[in-house]
Design an enzyme around this catalytic site. Structure first.
Site, mmCIF file in Angstrom:
data_model
loop_
_atom_site.group_PDB
_atom_site.id
_atom_site.type_symbol
_atom_site.label_atom_id
_atom_site.label_comp_id
_atom_site.label_asym_id
_atom_site.label_seq_id
_atom_site.Cartn_x
_atom_site.Cartn_y
_atom_site.Cartn_z
ATOM 1 N N GLU A 113 0.838 -1.196 0.000
ATOM 2 C CA GLU A 113 0.000 0.000 0.000
ATOM 3 C C GLU A 113 0.873 1.245 0.000
ATOM 4 O OE1 GLU A 113 -2.649 1.259 -0.532
ATOM 5 O OE2 GLU A 113 -4.399 0.218 0.258
ATOM 6 N N ASP A 114 0.313 2.335 -0.472
ATOM 7 C CA ASP A 114 1.040 3.604 -0.407
ATOM 8 C C ASP A 114 0.820 4.283 0.944
ATOM 9 O OD1 ASP A 114 -1.618 3.893 -1.136
ATOM 10 O OD2 ASP A 114 -1.305 5.748 -2.236
ATOM 11 N N ASP A 134 -4.537 5.208 6.368
ATOM 12 C CA ASP A 134 -5.105 6.399 6.980
ATOM 13 C C ASP A 134 -6.057 5.911 8.087
ATOM 14 O OD1 ASP A 134 -6.368 8.915 7.246
ATOM 15 O OD2 ASP A 134 -5.905 9.386 5.181
ATOM 16 N N PHE A 161 -1.991 16.571 4.101
ATOM 17 C CA PHE A 161 -2.438 16.017 2.816
ATOM 18 C C PHE A 161 -1.237 15.886 1.895
ATOM 19 C CE2 PHE A 161 -4.368 15.171 -1.098
ATOM 20 C CZ PHE A 161 -5.616 14.639 -0.810
ATOM 21 N N ARG A 210 0.506 12.182 -9.077
ATOM 22 C CA ARG A 210 1.054 10.848 -8.803
ATOM 23 C C ARG A 210 2.486 10.694 -9.323
ATOM 24 N NH1 ARG A 210 -3.276 7.556 -7.119
ATOM 25 N NH2 ARG A 210 -5.257 7.912 -8.148
HETATM 26 C C1 PRP Z 1 -5.820 5.256 -0.582
HETATM 27 C C2 PRP Z 1 -4.751 4.257 -0.190
HETATM 28 C C3 PRP Z 1 -5.508 3.217 0.557
HETATM 29 C C4 PRP Z 1 -6.607 4.002 1.210
HETATM 30 C C5 PRP Z 1 -6.226 4.286 2.618
HETATM 31 O O1 PRP Z 1 -6.399 4.842 -1.775
HETATM 32 O O2 PRP Z 1 -4.085 3.723 -1.307
HETATM 33 O O3 PRP Z 1 -6.017 2.224 -0.286
HETATM 34 O O4 PRP Z 1 -6.755 5.240 0.492
HETATM 35 O O5 PRP Z 1 -7.262 4.934 3.304
HETATM 36 P P1 PRP Z 1 -7.942 4.312 4.605
HETATM 37 O O6 PRP Z 1 -6.856 3.769 5.485
HETATM 38 O O7 PRP Z 1 -8.627 5.521 5.229
HETATM 39 O O8 PRP Z 1 -8.924 3.270 4.197
HETATM 40 P P2 PRP Z 1 -7.350 5.779 -2.648
HETATM 41 O O9 PRP Z 1 -8.780 5.480 -2.318
HETATM 42 O O10 PRP Z 1 -6.909 7.214 -2.501
HETATM 43 O O11 PRP Z 1 -7.101 5.254 -4.136
HETATM 44 P P3 PRP Z 1 -5.815 5.392 -5.085
HETATM 45 O O12 PRP Z 1 -4.727 4.536 -4.475
HETATM 46 O O13 PRP Z 1 -6.265 4.884 -6.403
HETATM 47 O O14 PRP Z 1 -5.412 6.865 -5.125
#
Ligand code: PRP
Length: 177
Positions: free
Chosen positions: A101-102, A105, A154, A167
């Protein structure tokens, strides 16, 4: 220059710091899985850049696959009510699986994803995230491999977006506002 006109207030993590940390994580993961074959589950789109760099720091037999997930949340916090937009093509049964994961949150997305993947009976299922924002956590979550713990700012770049932009930045920056 396009970048100079963007509303970024600071470079939180430089290109060099990212490269050093990814190499450290690669060593740590290599040591942990030594003697095993590793299956990386790369969560699109945010972890694309991180995963591409990380896998090149792994001295192990590695296979990869991708998942795309959408989260039904209102506002900036994901609800954990997730929909699989693109599922894995491969069967993870019996495999040593590492979710890449990136950012974590609230933890809602990963908690749900973990429970979905666990039902497919991998031999092991662990989590690697580049960034962790523990102050935003809503569910308990064990993060096995983590790059940077950050404050609630952010952040964009190195795979992370705002409205699908930024990105491609080679660093992690903080977006104004
Ligand atoms: C981001 C990230 C996780 C998620 C984390 O994805 O990659 O999957 O949000 O948030 P959380 O811990 O509050 O659930 P995003 O929905 O932004 O999609 P993306 O990776 O395509 O930008």
């Amino acid at each position: 220059m396009w970048l100079e006109k963007q509303p970024l207030t600071e470079v939180l993590i430089s290109k060099k710091e990212l490269a050093q940390k990814v190499e450290q994580l690669g060593d740590q993961i290599t040591r942990y899985y030594r003697g095993k074959e590793l299956f990386l589950v790369i969560i699109l789109k945010g972890s694309l850049v991180f995963a591409a760099d990380l896998m090149r720091c792994l001295d192990l037999p590695v296979t990869i696959d991708f998942m795309s997930i959408s989260s039904y949340g209102n506002g900036s916090i994901s609800s954990g009510d997730i929909k699989i937009v693109k599922d894995l093509a491969a069967d993870i049964g019996g495999k040593d699986v590492l979710i890449v994961e990136d950012i974590i949150d609230s933890g809602n997305t990963l908690a749900k994803l973990q429970s979905i993947l666990q039902k497919r009976h991998p031999n092991s299922l662990k989590i690697c995230t580049l960034l962790d924002k523990p102050s935003r956590r809503q569910v308990d979550m064990q993060v096995d491999f983590c790059g940077f713990t950050i404050e609630d700012k952010f952040v964009v770049g190195y795979g992370l977006d705002f409205a699908e932009q930024y990105r491609h930045l080679p660093f992690i920056g903080v977006l104004n506002g």
